[in-house]
Write a protein that holds these residues in place. Structure first.
Motif, PDB file in Angstrom:
ATOM      1  N   LEU A  86     130.386  25.876  15.802  1.00  0.00           N
ATOM      2  CA  LEU A  86     128.923  25.988  16.266  1.00  0.00           C
ATOM      3  C   LEU A  86     128.827  27.536  16.327  1.00  0.00           C
ATOM      4  CD1 LEU A  86     128.272  22.960  18.590  1.00  0.00           C
ATOM      5  CD2 LEU A  86     127.464  23.162  16.189  1.00  0.00           C
ATOM      6  N   ALA A  87     127.519  27.766  16.352  1.00  0.00           N
ATOM      7  CA  ALA A  87     127.250  29.061  16.553  1.00  0.00           C
ATOM      8  C   ALA A  87     126.792  29.216  17.936  1.00  0.00           C
ATOM      9  CB  ALA A  87     125.742  29.626  15.543  1.00  0.00           C
ATOM     10  N   SER A  88     126.634  30.308  18.548  1.00  0.00           N
ATOM     11  CA  SER A  88     126.442  30.646  19.782  1.00  0.00           C
ATOM     12  C   SER A  88     125.228  30.121  20.561  1.00  0.00           C
ATOM     13  CB  SER A  88     126.302  32.299  20.105  1.00  0.00           C
ATOM     14  OG  SER A  88     125.381  32.894  19.562  1.00  0.00           O
ATOM     15  N   LEU A  89     124.212  29.965  19.515  1.00  0.00           N
ATOM     16  CA  LEU A  89     122.986  28.953  19.930  1.00  0.00           C
ATOM     17  C   LEU A  89     122.898  27.914  19.300  1.00  0.00           C
ATOM     18  CD1 LEU A  89     120.119  32.062  19.549  1.00  0.00           C
ATOM     19  CD2 LEU A  89     120.920  30.845  21.750  1.00  0.00           C
ATOM     20  N   PRO A  90     122.671  26.732  19.804  1.00  0.00           N
ATOM     21  CA  PRO A  90     122.727  25.493  19.440  1.00  0.00           C
ATOM     22  C   PRO A  90     121.283  25.269  19.024  1.00  0.00           C
ATOM     23  CG  PRO A  90     122.704  25.093  21.682  1.00  0.00           C
ATOM     24  CD  PRO A  90     123.050  26.527  21.675  1.00  0.00           C
ATOM     25  N   HIS A  91     120.403  26.080  19.243  1.00  0.00           N
ATOM     26  CA  HIS A  91     118.793  25.520  19.173  1.00  0.00           C
ATOM     27  C   HIS A  91     118.521  25.864  17.598  1.00  0.00           C
ATOM     28  CE1 HIS A  91     119.781  27.331  23.041  1.00  0.00           C
ATOM     29  NE2 HIS A  91     118.960  26.391  23.516  1.00  0.00           N
ATOM     30  N   ILE A  92     119.230  26.468  16.845  1.00  0.00           N
ATOM     31  CA  ILE A  92     118.828  26.874  15.550  1.00  0.00           C
ATOM     32  C   ILE A  92     119.123  25.639  14.437  1.00  0.00           C
ATOM     33  CG2 ILE A  92     119.440  28.975  15.579  1.00  0.00           C
ATOM     34  CD1 ILE A  92     122.188  28.694  14.705  1.00  0.00           C
ATOM     35  N   ALA A 217     140.891  37.315  35.501  1.00  0.00           N
ATOM     36  CA  ALA A 217     139.898  36.311  35.439  1.00  0.00           C
ATOM     37  C   ALA A 217     138.449  36.612  35.908  1.00  0.00           C
ATOM     38  CB  ALA A 217     140.536  35.094  35.902  1.00  0.00           C
ATOM     39  N   ALA A 218     137.477  36.290  35.407  1.00  0.00           N
ATOM     40  CA  ALA A 218     136.113  36.271  35.978  1.00  0.00           C
ATOM     41  C   ALA A 218     135.969  35.534  37.190  1.00  0.00           C
ATOM     42  CB  ALA A 218     135.139  36.006  35.116  1.00  0.00           C
ATOM     43  N   ASP A 219     135.491  36.137  38.407  1.00  0.00           N
ATOM     44  CA  ASP A 219     135.433  35.232  39.648  1.00  0.00           C
ATOM     45  C   ASP A 219     134.281  34.187  39.446  1.00  0.00           C
ATOM     46  OD1 ASP A 219     133.315  36.861  39.841  1.00  0.00           O
ATOM     47  OD2 ASP A 219     134.092  37.927  41.620  1.00  0.00           O
ATOM     48  N   GLY A 220     133.629  34.178  38.550  1.00  0.00           N
ATOM     49  CA  GLY A 220     132.364  33.132  38.534  1.00  0.00           C
ATOM     50  C   GLY A 220     131.857  33.090  37.064  1.00  0.00           C
ATOM     51  N   PRO A 221     130.816  32.242  36.866  1.00  0.00           N
ATOM     52  CA  PRO A 221     130.274  32.217  35.285  1.00  0.00           C
ATOM     53  C   PRO A 221     129.663  33.610  35.165  1.00  0.00           C
ATOM     54  CG  PRO A 221     129.371  30.438  36.880  1.00  0.00           C
ATOM     55  CD  PRO A 221     130.156  31.287  37.875  1.00  0.00           C
ATOM     56  N   ARG A 222     129.608  34.035  33.716  1.00  0.00           N
ATOM     57  CA  ARG A 222     129.012  35.155  33.150  1.00  0.00           C
ATOM     58  C   ARG A 222     128.050  34.776  32.314  1.00  0.00           C
ATOM     59  NH1 ARG A 222     131.114  36.612  37.219  1.00  0.00           N
ATOM     60  NH2 ARG A 222     132.854  38.360  37.515  1.00  0.00           N
ATOM     61  N   HIS A 223     126.993  35.688  31.802  1.00  0.00           N
ATOM     62  CA  HIS A 223     126.245  35.942  30.605  1.00  0.00           C
ATOM     63  C   HIS A 223     126.842  36.997  29.855  1.00  0.00           C
ATOM     64  CE1 HIS A 223     122.697  36.768  28.443  1.00  0.00           C
ATOM     65  NE2 HIS A 223     122.348  35.565  28.881  1.00  0.00           N
ATOM     66  N   SER A 232     121.829  29.753  31.929  1.00  0.00           N
ATOM     67  CA  SER A 232     121.707  29.147  30.641  1.00  0.00           C
ATOM     68  C   SER A 232     122.943  29.274  29.779  1.00  0.00           C
ATOM     69  CB  SER A 232     120.602  30.238  29.880  1.00  0.00           C
ATOM     70  OG  SER A 232     121.184  31.514  29.750  1.00  0.00           O
ATOM     71  N   CYS A 233     124.107  29.475  30.289  1.00  0.00           N
ATOM     72  CA  CYS A 233     125.249  29.467  29.698  1.00  0.00           C
ATOM     73  C   CYS A 233     126.040  28.345  29.644  1.00  0.00           C
ATOM     74  CB  CYS A 233     126.153  30.843  30.073  1.00  0.00           C
ATOM     75  SG  CYS A 233     125.218  32.451  29.717  1.00  0.00           S
ATOM     76  N   THR A 234     126.729  28.094  28.584  1.00  0.00           N
ATOM     77  CA  THR A 234     127.691  26.767  28.865  1.00  0.00           C
ATOM     78  C   THR A 234     128.625  26.889  29.867  1.00  0.00           C
ATOM     79  OG1 THR A 234     128.904  27.636  26.964  1.00  0.00           O
ATOM     80  CG2 THR A 234     127.455  25.982  26.500  1.00  0.00           C
ATOM     81  N   GLU A 235     129.431  25.986  30.423  1.00  0.00           N
ATOM     82  CA  GLU A 235     130.312  25.829  31.548  1.00  0.00           C
ATOM     83  C   GLU A 235     131.620  26.679  31.245  1.00  0.00           C
ATOM     84  OE1 GLU A 235     131.642  22.907  35.288  1.00  0.00           O
ATOM     85  OE2 GLU A 235     130.495  22.155  33.456  1.00  0.00           O
ATOM     86  N   GLN A 236     132.040  27.680  32.357  1.00  0.00           N
ATOM     87  CA  GLN A 236     133.174  28.193  32.025  1.00  0.00           C
ATOM     88  C   GLN A 236     134.393  27.781  32.979  1.00  0.00           C
ATOM     89  OE1 GLN A 236     131.449  32.303  32.276  1.00  0.00           O
ATOM     90  NE2 GLN A 236     129.586  31.645  31.150  1.00  0.00           N
ATOM     91  N   ASP A 253     120.070  22.707  26.511  1.00  0.00           N
ATOM     92  CA  ASP A 253     118.783  22.514  27.413  1.00  0.00           C
ATOM     93  C   ASP A 253     118.116  23.377  28.169  1.00  0.00           C
ATOM     94  OD1 ASP A 253     120.967  22.768  29.272  1.00  0.00           O
ATOM     95  OD2 ASP A 253     120.682  21.074  30.132  1.00  0.00           O
ATOM     96  N   SER A 254     118.676  24.753  27.575  1.00  0.00           N
ATOM     97  CA  SER A 254     118.101  25.999  28.219  1.00  0.00           C
ATOM     98  C   SER A 254     118.027  27.097  27.281  1.00  0.00           C
ATOM     99  CB  SER A 254     118.940  26.348  29.558  1.00  0.00           C
ATOM    100  OG  SER A 254     118.400  27.317  30.260  1.00  0.00           O
ATOM    101  N   PRO A 255     117.021  27.934  27.209  1.00  0.00           N
ATOM    102  CA  PRO A 255     117.086  29.049  26.205  1.00  0.00           C
ATOM    103  C   PRO A 255     117.708  30.133  26.749  1.00  0.00           C
ATOM    104  CG  PRO A 255     114.776  28.599  27.117  1.00  0.00           C
ATOM    105  CD  PRO A 255     115.597  27.532  27.488  1.00  0.00           C
TER     106      PRO A 255
END
Length: 387
Positions: A86-92, A217-223, A232-236, A253-255
C-alpha cells in the motif's frame, strides 16, 4: 474546463465519452501537477455503482473505478486476503494510483500498478474493452496517465492476510549500510531533512531491543514531519496489527495533518546507486531545507510496465514534501533534477518535475491507435507524447 460530469451508470459514462470531443477522468485528486487537467470536460466516477468483487479461488479482486484503498482494504482483510503493498496514504483511489505508477516500499515489493491483472477501459468511441495480463497492449495500459480512456475497474492480485509491527528508529548515521537497513523489514522508509534521519520499519517479526544500526528507539509515536502531531499516523512502537493498518503511514479514518498544505516531488533512481545519490542530495541540504518539510526514501522492485518509473530496474525513490510555495519550490526542484541527472532519474507522474523523460515509441503508437483524435489528450499527455 467546460463541465464536470458524474455519470451514475456505465451506459451513461459510455454515452458521455462517445459524445464529447475532449474529456479527462478524475481520481481522488492527490496529484501535484496538471496530469488530470483539461480544457474540455472532466468526468468523475463517484456515482457509479460501488464495486468490490473477490474471487477467492483465483486470489483476485475486481474493484470499481471509484473505490479507494481505504474502502477496499478492510473488505479484503475480512475475507482473509491482503494486497502485497500500500502507499503511505490509503485515501487515494485505486484506479488513479495505478494510472500514475504510485508505490509503497519494500525491496521485494513492486508498485501498486504491478498488482493489476486486468482492467476495463471505456475508449474514445464509448466502447468498453478489457485488457488482461499477457495481452500485447496490457503493459502500456496500466500506467497510462488517462491517455487511452476512462478506466472503470481494475482486477488486482491478492495475497493471504498478514500482520505487521511498525517501529520508528531515530538518529540513523549518514554512513549507514543502505542495503542492510532497507532490507530489514517488509516495508522500510527513511525520513530525512538531510541533517537527521529516522527509519520507519514495518516488520512481520519483532525487532530486538537495543542498538540497531546506530539508532535509538523513538520514545513515543511520531509523525513523518518532525513537530507535527502523530494522531493521524498508524500505530507504532511494535504493536502488531493488520497489514492495512501498518503499511500506510497515515490512518484511513484521519487525514494527514498537513493535507493540502504542501507540494510534492519524487524521483526514481537505480537502487544500486542509492548511496551515491543520497550523498549528492545531502551536499545540497542547505538549499533544500528552507522549502522542505521532509524527504522520504523508499525502495521498489522492478516491473515491466511501459510508463512505469520502475521499468526494468530495482529502484530507490527519493520523495520531497515541500512547503506550499510554487515560486520558491520550482527552482529547488530544478536543482535536485540537475544533481540527480547522472543517475538517470525518472519522475513520479503525479508529482512536480521539470525534466521530461522520453516517451516510449510503443506507447506513442498505442495512444495513436486507441485515441487517434486526441479525445483524452491534455497538455500533460501532449508534452509526454512529444518528448
Amino acid at each position: 474546463m467546460k463541465n464536470v460530469h458524474h455519470p451514475s451508470s456505465l451506459d451513461e459514462l459510455q454515452s458521455l465519452v462517445a459524445g464529447t470531443t475532449s474529456i479527462r477522468a478524475l481520481g481522488s485528486g492527490h496529484s501535484f501537477n496538471d496530469v488530470a487537467d483539461s480544457t474540455g470536460d472532466l468526468v468523475t466516477l463517484d456515482r457509479l455503482p460501488y464495486e468490490i468483487e473477490i474471487d477467492s479461488a483465483a486470489a483476485r479482486v475486481r474493484v470499481g473505478g471509484r473505490v479507494t484503498y481505504a474502502e477496499l482494504a478492510p473488505v479484503l482483510h475480512a475475507s482473509g486476503f491482503a494486497l502485497g503493498n500500500l502507499a503511505s496514504l490509503p485515501h487515494i483511489s485505486v484506479a488513479g494510483s495505478v494510472a500514475t505508477g504510485t508505490h509503497g516500499s519494500g525491496g521485494g515489493n513492486q508498485s501498486l500498478s504491478a498488482a493489476v491483472a486486468a482492467l476495463d477501459l471505456v475508449t474514445a468511441d464509448g466502447t468498453l474493452i478489457t485488457l488482461a495480463r499477457g495481452e500485447a497492449d496490457f503493459p502500456g495500459a496500466v500506467v497510462a496517465l488517462g491517455a487511452l480512456g476512462v478506466v472503470t475497474s481494475v482486477t488486482l492480485d491478492l495475497v493471504p492476510a498478514f500482520e505487521l509491527r511498525q517501529y520508528v528508529r531515530e538518529g540513523l548515521p549518514d554512513d549507514f549500510d543502505f542495503e542492510a537497513v532497507m532490507s530489514a523489514g517488509y516495508s522500510v522508509s527513511l525520513f530525512t531533512n538531510w541533517l537527521a534521519t529516522t527509519v520507519w520499519l514495518k516488520r512481520r517479526s519483532e525487532l530486538a531491543p537495543g542498538d540497531w544500526h546506530g539508532t535509538r528507539a523513538a520514545d513515543g509515536p511520531r509523525h513523518p514531519v518532525p513537530g507535527m502531531p502523530a494522531g493521524s499516523c498508524t500505530e507504532q512502537l511494535g504493536v502488531p496489527g493488520p497489514w492495512h493498518e501498518r503499511l500506510p503511514h497515515f490512518r484511513a479514518d484521519s487525514p494527514p495533518s498537513s493535507a493540502g498544505e504542501e507540494l510534492q516531488s519524487e524521483f526514481l533512481l537505480p537502487r544500486g546507486r542509492a548511496a551515491e545519490a543520497l550523498r549528492e542530495l545531502r551536499a545540497i541540504g542547505d538549499r533544500l531545507r528552507p522549502v522542505l518539510q521532509i524527504s522520504e526514501v523508499r525502495t521498489i522492485a522492478a516491473d515491466d510496465l511501459w510508463l512505469s518509473p520502475y521499468l526494468g530496474r530495482d529502484t530507490v525513490g527519493v520523495h520531497f514534501t515541500w512547503v506550499k510555495d510554487t515560486e520558491a519550490v520550482l527552482p529547488v526542484v530544478e536543482l535536485v533534477e540537475e544533481r540527480l541527472a547522472p543517475f538517470d532519474p525518472r519522475p513520479h507522474w503525479g508529482k512536480l518535475f521539470t525534466r521530461w523523460p522520453s516517451c516510449p515509441e510503443r506507447f506513442r503508437d498505442m495512444v495513436g491507435r486507441y485515441d487517434p483524435a486526441g479525445k483524452f489528450r491534455n497538455d500533460f499527455v501532449g508534452t509526454l507524447l512529444d518528448t
